[in-house]
Design an enzyme around this catalytic site. Sequence first.
Site, PDB file in Angstrom:
ATOM      1  NE  ARG A 235      29.408 -20.192  32.670  1.00  0.00           N
ATOM      2  CZ  ARG A 235      29.785 -20.160  33.946  1.00  0.00           C
ATOM      3  NH1 ARG A 235      28.913 -19.841  34.891  1.00  0.00           N
ATOM      4  NH2 ARG A 235      31.033 -20.448  34.280  1.00  0.00           N
ATOM      5  CD  GLU A 264      26.736 -12.582  33.797  1.00  0.00           C
ATOM      6  OE1 GLU A 264      27.704 -12.622  34.566  1.00  0.00           O
ATOM      7  OE2 GLU A 264      25.877 -13.489  33.721  1.00  0.00           O
ATOM      8  CG  HIS A 282      27.631 -14.324  37.595  1.00  0.00           C
ATOM      9  ND1 HIS A 282      27.822 -14.591  36.263  1.00  0.00           N
ATOM     10  CD2 HIS A 282      27.990 -15.459  38.245  1.00  0.00           C
ATOM     11  CE1 HIS A 282      28.274 -15.821  36.099  1.00  0.00           C
ATOM     12  NE2 HIS A 282      28.386 -16.372  37.293  1.00  0.00           N
TER      13      HIS A 282
END
Length: 315
Positions: A235, A264, A282
Amino acid sequence: MKLLITRPLPALVVDAARKTFDVTVREDTSVPTGDELRSSLLDYDVVLPTLGDLYSAQVFADVPKPRAKMLANFGVGFNHIDVEAAKAAGIEVTNTPGAVTDATADIAMTLMLMSARRAGEGERLVRSGAWQGWHPTQMLGLHLSSKHVGIIGMGRIGQAIARRCHFGFGMRVSYFNRSAKQMDFPAEQVASLTALAGQVDVLVVAVPGGSTMHLVNADVLKAMQAHAHLINIARGEVVEESALITALQAGEIAGAGLDVYEFEPKVPDALKAMENVTLLPHLGTATLEVRTSMGLMAVENAAAFAHGKALPNPV
């Protein structure tokens, strides 16, 4: 029962859901607004949310009598859901472990190779038209084989990365984890994260989000060797992004490979400007097979709830 799927999913997943539920698919790929999240709890019996759908304590507080009784999360990570607040509101939460393991480990290896061997920089050089041909000292990078890898977090994904490093590249494996893990290959547990950072050639982040925010901070980055690379497939908020930028700009580490970002989808211009940083959008689980498996697992969780059965993957 009415089911809301908050983002478009593969057709096989939606078809499977329709066997049990009256399904609504939110066709917008963007993150739902707070009002949309609150409405989802009022208008549906089950919601299938995913990364970024911020079911915070405030969202649950704003809906004191939710119709929804389950959040069947699409993804192994669930730090975007306040699980305690959900349970206090009478809402079950599940996730999709296992389905993401190999694909995410593959992306870790992709980033390790791209960062160490300067692949992104090299591709940009070729595309720019500025490449003048091979020569013996062109773009010398770090040879990964037989190097020392440190893995932060030795769960399913961490172990899958470790296996690839050991068996595929003959790397020495060390790791930082709350508990020791028994594996069928050598792997040394290191008690201190800074000690691990100081030993390894590549440091890979593979812990869940949530309580691990800024686990990789300025102290950890300063402990790394100047030739070492940082890889994050976990993460974004696990790595203190401002500290990473400082470390890269100061030459404290050689490079970084990132698939996730602290804010993000915002990526700092400073990271985008550096040639020694590999940036992916991602892609950890981005294969049709894996996303379908994740979706089917989420639907299986939801269907079990609908039929009054034990939940396969409660959190």
